[in-house]
Design an enzyme around this catalytic site. Structure first.
Site, PDB file in Angstrom:
ATOM      1  N   ALA A  69       0.848  -1.199   0.000  1.00 51.04           N
ATOM      2  CA  ALA A  69       0.000   0.000   0.000  1.00 51.04           C
ATOM      3  C   ALA A  69       0.872   1.234   0.000  1.00 51.04           C
ATOM      4  O   ALA A  69       2.026   1.202   0.442  1.00 51.04           O
ATOM      5  CB  ALA A  69      -0.929  -0.001   1.210  1.00 51.04           C
ATOM      6  N   ASP A  70       0.299   2.317  -0.494  1.00 50.40           N
ATOM      7  CA  ASP A  70       1.006   3.589  -0.460  1.00 50.40           C
ATOM      8  C   ASP A  70      -0.016   4.715  -0.421  1.00 50.40           C
ATOM      9  O   ASP A  70      -1.091   4.611  -1.009  1.00 50.40           O
ATOM     10  CB  ASP A  70       1.913   3.759  -1.678  1.00 50.40           C
ATOM     11  CG  ASP A  70       2.941   4.853  -1.459  1.00 50.40           C
ATOM     12  OD1 ASP A  70       3.830   4.660  -0.602  1.00 50.40           O
ATOM     13  OD2 ASP A  70       2.842   5.899  -2.094  1.00 50.40           O
ATOM     14  N   THR A  71       0.333   5.779   0.280  1.00 49.21           N
ATOM     15  CA  THR A  71      -0.533   6.948   0.400  1.00 49.21           C
ATOM     16  C   THR A  71       0.300   8.197   0.167  1.00 49.21           C
ATOM     17  O   THR A  71       1.422   8.296   0.655  1.00 49.21           O
ATOM     18  CB  THR A  71      -1.183   7.007   1.805  1.00 49.21           C
ATOM     19  OG1 THR A  71      -1.935   5.810   2.011  1.00 49.21           O
ATOM     20  CG2 THR A  71      -2.100   8.209   1.941  1.00 49.21           C
ATOM     21  N   ALA A 106      -3.383   3.862  -2.471  1.00 52.66           N
ATOM     22  CA  ALA A 106      -3.458   2.685  -3.328  1.00 52.66           C
ATOM     23  C   ALA A 106      -3.159   1.437  -2.517  1.00 52.66           C
ATOM     24  O   ALA A 106      -2.363   1.454  -1.577  1.00 52.66           O
ATOM     25  CB  ALA A 106      -2.456   2.800  -4.482  1.00 52.66           C
TER      26      ALA A 106
END
Length: 196
Positions: A69-71, A106
Site C-alpha cells: 500500500a502507499d498513500t 493505493a
C-alpha cells in the site's frame, strides 16, 4: 482457514486497520526506492508504489498473499510525501492551510489471482493555520513520518474541517477496497484471532 496475509509495510496504522476488519497479518516491510518518476501523476505514483511493494514481498514469499500500500497527498497535482524534517513539514502545512487537497491511497494484493490493485482519492480541507498553531503541531513530532506532514487520526484531527471520501484511505489503507481484493485472493475478513 485462509492463509495468513503478509503486509509489505512497516506502518503500524495499516496493521491496525487490517485488524479492524478481522485480518491478521505478518509484517514484512519492503525497502524499495520511493522516488517519483519524472512527471509521474500522483495516482500513477501511489499505484506503482503499492504494486512494487506487493511484488517485492511476493519475491520473498512466493507462495504467499502479499499486500502493498502507499498513500500520498496531492496539492494542485504536486505530490507531498513525508517531510523528513521540521522545515519541510512547516512548508507543507503552510501550503495546506485553508485549502483542500487530495489524498491518494493505493492498495495492491499479489497472490493466486495475480496482482490486483485499487486506488482511492479522498479530499481533505484543512482549516486556516497560523504560525503558532503550526509550531505547536510540529513540536509534537506527530507528522514527521506522515505524508503531507500530518496525521488525520491523531492530533491533526483538530484542524481538519472536512473530509470527502474514505477516512481509512486517508489514514493509509482503503478498507472497503482492501477487503474486496483480499477476498478475491482467498483471504477471509472477520477472522477469529490467531493464537500467539
Amino acid at each position: 482457514m485462509s492463509e495468513q496475509l503478509i503486509l509489505a509495510s512497516a506502518s503500524p496504522r495499516r496493521r491496525m486497520l487490517l485488524e479492524t476488519i478481522g485480518v491478521s497479518c505478518q509484517v514484512m516491510p519492503m525497502d524499495i526506492d520511493e522516488t517519483p518518476e519524472l512527471d509521474e501523476a500522483p495516482m500513477a505514483y501511489v499505484r506503482r508504489m503499492a504494486c512494487e511493494k506487493a511484488r517485492a514481498g511476493l519475491r520473498k514469499a512466493p507462495n504467499g498473499v502479499v499486500l502493498g500500500a502507499d498513500t500520498a497527498l496531492s496539492l494542485e497535482g504536486v505530490i507531498l510525501g513525508k517531510p523528513g524534517g521540521d522545515d519541510r513539514a512547516r512548508q507543507m502545512l503552510e501550503a495546506l492551510s485553508g485549502r483542500t487537497h487530495q489524498v491518494l491511497s493505493a492498495v495492491a494484493v499479489a497472490g493466486p489471482a495475480g496482482l490486483l490493485s485499487e486506488c482511492v482519492i479522498s479530499e481533505v480541507t484543512v482549516a486556516e493555520l497560523d504560525a503558532a498553531c503550526i509550531d505547536a503541531y510540529l513540536a509534537t513530532g506527530e507528522g514527521q513520518d506522515k505524508a503531507g506532514g500530518y496525521a488525520i487520526q491523531g492530533l491533526a484531527a483538530a484542524f481538519i474541517q472536512r473530509l470527502s471520501g474514505s477516512y481509512s484511505a486517508v489514514v493509509g489503507l482503503p478498507l472497503c477496497e482492501t477487503a474486496e481484493l483480499l477476498i478475491r485472493q482467498g483471504i477471509a475478513i472477520w477472522q477469529p484471532p490467531r493464537s500467539a
